[in-house]
Structures are given as C-alpha cells and as structure tokens.
Design an enzyme around this catalytic site. Structure first.
Site: not given
Ligand code: GP9
Ligand code: MN
Length: 662
Positions: A289, A331, A444, A504-505
């Site tokens: 994450e 995600t 997160h 993921d990003h």
C-alpha cells in the site's frame, strides 16, 4: 328513502387510499431505519436528509398505485410492501455475511449468493421478524378494501335491495374521479422524484463528486443515496454497461485490436531462453500500500529506511524506473494492472464497473496449469467489490479480515507484520504449486500508526509530520516483509518460490520540499512528478539468478507477462497490454500511464489538461529538461492507441472474442 340496511357505505376513495398510502410509506421508512441500525456502519448516520431521500424513493417507486382502481390499489400497496420488505431483508442477510448489498450482477450470477449456503440460518436473528410485523395489517387493509368495494359494486349493480334510481354514476363523474386519481399519482411522482433526485445530485456535485463513476465501495454510495437509491443507481449502471456491451464493434476495429495484440506477441513472450525456466515454482506476490520508490535504499539519520528490501536486492531483480499505472481505482487498479495486464478506466474502477466481464487473469491462467490460487487482504472483503471480483478472477479462496486473528491492530486493520505472518501460515497448508497474492494495508493514509519502540524509525526533523509518519509506516512494512521472507526461508518454501513485491501507487501527499530535505538536494518539479509516478518492483527468483538493478522503464502491466513466461506459459497467447520486463532493453519499452503520460526510457511526455498533443511537455530524461514536443509524437500516438484498445476490451468484453492462442 335510504335505510341503514340498504344504503351503500361511503365510497372508499382517495382519502382512504391516502391514509393507507402514508402508512405504507412510514412503514417502509421504518424498515429502512431498522436495516440501517443493523448495519452499524461507523461514520454513516441516517439523518433528516437521508429520510427525505428514502421517502422520495418510496414515493417515486409507488406513485402509480393511485392510477389503479380502488380494489387493485390496496392490493398493489400490499404487494409493494411485500417486495420491498423482501429486498430489505435480503440485503440485511447478505450484508451480514459479505458486508455489502445485493447488486444486479450478483443476483444474475448467483454464485456469490449460493456461497452463503448452509450459513444462511446463522445469519438470521429473531429481531428480524419486526420487518414482517406489518404484513397482517397490510393484508387486512387490502382484504377490507376488497370487500367494501364488492359491497358497493353489488349495491350499484342492483344485486342488493337498493336500487340507484337513475342507474350507474354518470360518465362525467367517473372521468372527474379518474382525473383526480391521475393528478394525485402525478403529484406523488413529482414530489418523490424531487425529494430523491435533487439532494443526490447536489451531493454528487459537491462532497461526493462523480458518485456514479468513482464509487469505490457500495457503502459510500449508500451513504449518499440510501438503500433504494443505491438499488436504482445499481440497476441503471448495469443497464448502461449492458447496452454498451451489446453494441458490437465494427469488424475493422475488432481486426485493428486483434492486430495490435498479434504484433506485440513477441514483446509479451520475452526471451526464449527464459520461457519456462521456473516452471512449477510457487509465486508469492505482495502489493504494498502506497509504497513508493524514492526512499528505497535511502537512509535517515544514518539508519536505512528499508533495510530488508535493501538486503533482498542482493539476489533479486530490482526495477528502479518502474511506474504505477493506476487511475481512480487506486489499489484495485494496481491489482488490475498486475493480475489482468489491462489499463484502468478513465474514471471509476474496473472492479466495480466490469466485474461480470469474462477475463483471463494471472490466477485463472495459473489454475489451468494446476496451481492453487489464493488472495489475502486483512480488510472488509466488500471493499473495491473484491468479494465478487476475486470469485470472477478464479481464485480458490479470498482470505479477508474474518480469517485473521486481529492480534496486532494497527492503522486501518491488522498490522502487516501479523497479516503477512498469518498469511504464510495459510500458505504452509496450501498444496503446491500455489499462487498467493497479498495486499498490505498498514501504510495507508493517514499513516499515523501507533508503533512499538523497536519498530520506530528516528525521523528527526520530520517527527510529528505526515511525511515523517509516512516514512515510519513504510519502515514498518519493510520490517514486516523481512519477517515474512525469513519465515518463507525457514519453512522451506523460499527455494521454490518466485517472490514479487511492488508498490500500488503514490502516497497522495504534496511533499516536494520534504523529499528534497530527505535526499539532501533540491528536487525539481519534473523529478518530483517522476517520484510520484514510480514504485519499486522487486523480483526474487528461486535460484537467485538474474539479480541486479534494471534501469529500463517498466510498469505494473508488465508483471503478468513476465511471470507467465518465466513459469512456462507463453504470454503471447493472451490479450495482455503489458510487455515482458526481461526483453532486451531496446525492445518496446513504452510505459503508458492512464493520464496519457508515457515514457520510452529516453523521453517522458506529460499531456496538457486540454488534451492537445502540442500543448503537452516532452522531457528529455537524460537532462530532465523540456525538449521538442515532436519527439513524443510517435510514442503519443501509440499511447493513445493502447489506452483506447484497453478501454474497448473492457467496455465490449472482448477477451473471449479475441482468441489469440494459435
Ligand atoms: C482497502 C484498500 C484501500 O482495502 O485497498 O486502499 P486505497 O484504494 O484507498 O489505496
Ligand atoms: Mn492503495
């Protein structure tokens, strides 16, 4: 003269219907409130506006009963009550298991409902009976109305002792009565529609922007629309997509798409000497994450931020110019890129919008090779529509938060250390070869974890800032990954496993200055854009071969073709948009982002907001300076082409049609 025994009762008309109707609306509102109380959703209240929207929906759903003759009117209300109660009850039971509401695709493909199977009885509560408490009342009203009307009808038609004298009511009286009923129904519709539509539209233009497209969780839609609004929008969305799919593409376009996949066959297959080199290996792939690349291998106050990944790099392939290719689906888009090798949508998430397409995914293809495929994410299984999507993707099992012992609560859910550790324990009991896909969560946003002293990283000047918290959280994830690798080694799985880790990003923060401070130099705006676009990709092969830092650009869509080919499945035979990362550096290295930005390793093109090619900026990667935009022309045309192909593949559900296998 009238006598009490012969006079017909007062004609039960609009007034009576209106009273029963108001009662019906109140009862349904009460049931919706009852359902809401059962959901126990944190932060989601049912306030006055929600009641207004709910009432509006009930009115808009039932206005037509006023247009029916009296007898049918009461029966229709009773029937509506029955149907709406059944819907609310079904949603309630489904929610208790899946944490989600029923949707049209779920109902049409009953697999997910079926999987409730034997556990249905355990999902029922005695208090649910309240939902049905009004049925005797509604039924009595309908029966009473029926008998009243029959009596009147008998009187009017002369079968009773009373004779009307002049006969049946004049046709003008009948038309007046019909007009009244018609007007009443219309009024109810207008009031109902306005009460539901305008507040929802207002929300979707302000605090719940692009509600229809960006919906990431059915509960967030419910928060705005209420249950009935949710079902109406779900049905509308389903119809919209079904109509889009139904309109087939012209043959030439289909041929163009097929050609593109044929031409890129070799780019997907990759080097012949590596095809099948690791056939039969397990694959453990971890998606981290918000795990970015700019801090990997870096230190803060003399302490490495990612000591475990740094150590792993010694015998792994590390791609340090690797881009995330996500869009609004965050995600879920990274998941899509890595497990479907398709681009995300311009708006919304494929997981939500195209869950009932036919796909060929990494788990489904590996399953055909005899693999067991499991997916692990210690959070609510309904988020990003995963319950449904993972079933469609062919996974054998989706381990959600319900499967884990929450012995290390951290951030949004279970801490990644325990999550990864418990997941490996599940894998130890999984038949080999297996594919395990794991999605971490501790890092997160908002990153403010309550960490133990030994997990803390001394972040110095960043202490107490969001950026400092972020570094702490990724340091913790790195340590959790380290423990996971140790366990895989000690339980003997490591030597027969391809281990993959990627982010993921980005972290959704604007922290150029802080990043500059961390790196000890000024970071240009362009460089920062690159950092925001890049995540790490680490791949450890069972024998530790091919280790090193790979500087050529790559993206998440390239993971699937690379893995398939290493495992002996020719990725050329599948409609994947990515390329094999192990191709020689000169061959097709175009990495296309959803924004239309792209890089070929030499230039990076940043499109302008107006979408005009010439207004975009073309950067020379060697200097980091803008250069002649014309240098990006060919790459731009190809990038636009790829995004359009991916969009068509999704919107027209083309995978089963393309059939690329020789
Ligand atoms: C929750 C997680 C959310 O399951 O996937 O991550 P996000 O999409 O918000 O990055
Ligand atoms: Mn994410």
């Amino acid at each position: 003269m009238w006598t009490s025994s012969t006079r017909p009762g007062p004609k039960p008309g609009l007034l009576f219907t209106s009273v029963v109707y108001v009662l019906f609306v109140l009862l349904i509102l009460g049931k919706l409130r009852l359902l809401h109380g059962n959901l126990q959703l944190p932060y989601i209240d049912m306030g006055a506006m929600d009641f207004l929207i709910a009432a509006g929906c009930v009115l808009a759903l039932s206005f037509w009963v006023f247009w029916l003759p009296f007898r049918a009117r009461l029966w229709a209300l009773a029937l509506l009550d029955l149907l709406l109660t059944a819907l609310i009850f079904a949603d309630l039971v489904y929610f208790r298991y899946f944490g989600d509401f029923l949707t049209v695709p779920v109902l049409l493909q009953a697999g997910q409902v079926e999987s409730l199977g034997g556990s249905i009885a355990e999902l029922l509560r005695w208090r649910d009976l309240w939902l049905f408490a009004d049925w005797p009342l509604m039924l009595t009203a309908a029966l009473w109305g029926w008998s009243r009307r029959r009596k009147n009808a008998q009187v009017l038609s002369g079968t009773s002792t009373y004779s009307f004298g002049t006969g049946t009511p004049s046709s003008s009286r009948r038309s007046v009565r019909f007009l009244k009923r018609f007007a009443a129904g219309l009024l109810v519709l207008v009031i109902g529609f306005s009460a539901a539509f305008f507040p929802i539209r207002h929300a979707s233009q302000t605090w719940a922007k692009n509600l229809l497209e960006n919906n990431w969780w059915n509960m967030s839609m419910y928060n705005v629309t209420g249950l009935l609004g949710f079902h109406a929008i779900d049905a509308y969305r389903y119809a919209q997509i079904a109509i889009g799919k139904g309109q087939s593409l012209p043959e030439e376009r289909l041929a163009e798409i097929r050609d593109w996949f044929e031409q890129h066959r070799a780019a997907r297959t990759g080097p012949a000497e590596l095809l099948g080199k690791y056939e039969g290996s397990n694959v453990v792939m971890v998606q981290g994450e918000a795990f970015m690349n700019f801090f990997v291998g870096k230190e803060i106050n003399g302490q490495p931020i990612t000591p475990n990944l740094d150590a792993l790099m010694a015998d792994s392939l590390y791609f340090d110019h690797f881009y995330h290719q996500t869009g609004q689906g965050r995600t879920s888009d990274a998941d899509l890129a890595a497990n479907f090798s398709l681009h995300p949508l311009p708006s919304g998430s494929v997981f939500i919008r195209y869950a009932d397409n036919e796909f060929e995914t990494l788990p489904s293809i590996l399953k055909e090779q005899g693999y067991t495929a499991n997916v692990f994410h210690a959070y609510d299984g309904s988020f990003w529509n995963r319950n449904r999507m993972y079933q469609e993707m062919g996974y054998d099992r989706f381990y959600t938060e319900k499967d884990y012992e929450i012995d290390e609560p951290l951030g949004w859910s279970l801490g990644d250390r325990s999550f990864l550790n418990q997941s490996v324990a599940f894998m130890e009991n999984t038949p080999e070869p297996f594919y395990s896909f794991l999605i971490t969560l501790s890092s997160h946003h908002p990153y403010n974890l309550t960490l133990s002293e030994q997990d803390k990283l001394p972040v110095g000047e960043f202490e107490g800032t969001t950026f400092g918290d972020y570094l702490q959280s990724v340091h913790y994830v790195d340590s959790a990954l380290g423990d996971m690798v140790e366990r895989l080694k000690s339980d003997g799985l490591w030597d027969n496993t391809i281990f993959v880790f990627y982010g993921d990003h980005d972290f959704s923060l604007d922290e150029r200055e802080a990043v500059g401070k961390l790196l000890g130099r000024e970071v240009s705006e362009f460089e920062y854009t690159q950092m925001m676009g890049q995540v790490p990709l680490l791949m450890h092969l069972p024998d530790g071969q091919l280790a090193g830092t790979y500087e050529q650009p790559g993206g998440q869509l390239d993971i699937m073709p690379t893995l398939l080919s290493l495992l002996g499945v020719d990725a050329g035979d599948y409609a994947l948009m990515g390329s094999n990362l192990l191709n020689d550096a000169a061959q097709d290295r175009l990495v296309v982002l959803r924004t239309g930005a792209f890089t070929d390793g030499n230039i990076y093109y940043e499109p302008s907001a107006d979408g005009v090619f010439e207004n975009g900026i073309c950067y020379d990667l060697a200097t980091g300076q803008p250069t002649d935009v014309e240098q990006a022309r060919t790459g731009y045309d190809e990038a636009v082409k790829r995004l359009a192909i991916s969009d068509d593949v999704l919107a027209k559900d083309l995978i089963p049609t393309l059939e690329l296998k020789p």
